[in-house]
Design an enzyme around this catalytic site. Sequence first.
Site, PDB file in Angstrom:
ATOM      1  N   ASN A   1      51.109  41.727  73.724  1.00 50.39           N
ATOM      2  CA  ASN A   1      51.045  40.913  74.943  1.00 50.39           C
ATOM      3  C   ASN A   1      51.428  39.446  74.717  1.00 50.39           C
ATOM      4  OD1 ASN A   1      48.664  40.610  73.478  1.00 50.39           O
ATOM      5  ND2 ASN A   1      47.403  40.278  75.289  1.00 50.39           N
TER       6      ASN A   1
ATOM      7  N   GLU B   1      40.222  39.449  66.471  1.00 48.64           N
ATOM      8  CA  GLU B   1      40.099  39.071  67.880  1.00 48.64           C
ATOM      9  C   GLU B   1      40.322  40.344  68.667  1.00 48.64           C
ATOM     10  OE1 GLU B   1      41.413  38.766  71.465  1.00 48.64           O
ATOM     11  OE2 GLU B   1      43.071  37.654  70.564  1.00 48.64           O
TER      12      GLU B   1
ATOM     13  N   CYS C   1      43.860  39.079  76.744  1.00 52.55           N
ATOM     14  CA  CYS C   1      42.489  39.375  76.317  1.00 52.55           C
ATOM     15  C   CYS C   1      41.473  38.452  76.954  1.00 52.55           C
ATOM     16  CB  CYS C   1      42.397  39.319  74.799  1.00 52.55           C
ATOM     17  SG  CYS C   1      43.035  37.788  74.108  1.00 52.55           S
TER      18      CYS C   1
ATOM     19  N   GLU D   1      40.271  31.466  65.453  1.00 53.47           N
ATOM     20  CA  GLU D   1      41.674  31.099  65.234  1.00 53.47           C
ATOM     21  C   GLU D   1      41.960  29.802  65.974  1.00 53.47           C
ATOM     22  OE1 GLU D   1      43.664  35.475  64.488  1.00 53.47           O
ATOM     23  OE2 GLU D   1      43.917  34.558  66.466  1.00 53.47           O
TER      24      GLU D   1
END
Length: 486
Positions: free
Chosen positions: A156, A257, A291, A464
């Site tokens: 994505n 993640e 997400c 991150e």
Amino acid sequence: MVSFCVAELLRTQGFINGRWVSAPDTFPVLDPATGEELAQVSDCGPQQARDAVSSAYKAFLSWKCQTAKERSALLRKWFDLVNQHNEDLAKLITAECGKPLKESLGEITYSASFLEWFSEEARRVYGDIVPPAAKDRKMLLMKQPVGVASIITPWNFPSAMITRKVAAALAVGCTVVVKPAEDTPLSALALAELAVQAGIPPGVFNVVPCSREKAPAVGEILCTDPLVSKISFTGSTATGKVLLKHAAGTVKRVSMELGGHAPFIVFDSADVDKAVAGALASKFRNSGQTCVCSNRFLVQSGIHDAFLEKLGKAMDAELRTGHGFEPTTTQGPLINVSAAEKVEHHIEDAVSRGAVVLKGGKRLEGSFMQPTLLSNVSTDMLCMREETFGPLVPVVKFNTEEEALAIANASEVGLAGYLYSQNLSQIWRVAEQLEVGMVGVNEAVISAAEGAFGGVKQSGLGREGSKYGIDEYLEVKYVCIGGLTL
């Protein structure tokens, strides 16, 4: 097929030890809007994965010895090249991922920002000198790179999810092997071409594209090879659990993640117009396939009806479905037919349980879905219990702050959450009590290189971006020097 001219950056082979490498087989990369073939890409298998890990390990022995300033300069060159080629890189994203070209250009800006950020953070990795209890000692805490990192990324954000991980790793002296998603390998390979042009040494950045069929075997190599010290993965919670099991055998460092199921809470005190604009930005970016997209919309009873009315009008006025290369498009296709079928199933389930379709609700040709607005939604519906990953807005009416928090926190995952309120005390209370790793307050677009990106519960491990993202690739070594005459 929509034409896109990116010949300078279009690569279809694996990239190992600074060379373009063919595999015995290839797999097709498709335009998700049309289903037409864009390219045939080398289908790397376990042997190519092992070769890439071996090359990365050999390169690590010299890369870690370069100064932080030298690594910083190379990352900065890579950043400059990404910016110079932003239009071609964006076209690749739109072609293989489907998102509108304007969004793809935004992703390249976001992608480049991590190269810039970590090129600067490379020179800010500091240790400590600790005051000792004994007079004849000196105690030092040094930070050193962990080693080879396996980077496994989703479709994505096929460029930004790579740079967010890789830039941090390279900044501190790690080397990497990237396995991009099978749907979107072209963006990863284009980044490899620009890494060559930037002067990144052979073996420091490797890419092993592979088909869906070979992904489990390649992923297992990248998670179990003893030369790999670190795994960074972005993707589904289910896949993350499999990779964690693989990593456990050799006790590797892991950051993940994983899935989200973000609540979007609108309180009575909110500015409704700003909340509606935020809902559009948060939900419909990349057709709902991020997400951190809002999945569960909780609207307080006092403004519930006004919010629904204004959101419905805004959807009619601002959302246009079409191919990502069409200039008026705001909603591209979902990544494949299976993704569209999942959204369709969530809508059907909700309607069967009493939800009312106010806008959209229909499956279109191929993997396109109408942007959909549902009212009269209850918490037992699938769309409230599972991440939809599509352009669906289910709205639940609530009465009290406590009720909203109970609904929002009733999830096994906790990546992002959003709230709209003009009550400062309420903002503090809710932001602290939401069980998520990131909170947007009166703001729907929260991702930035400077921010710490990550979740709680089953949404992952580690962070991150930000100054903390670089710590994921560092070990702390304690050095005690004794017998000193002072």
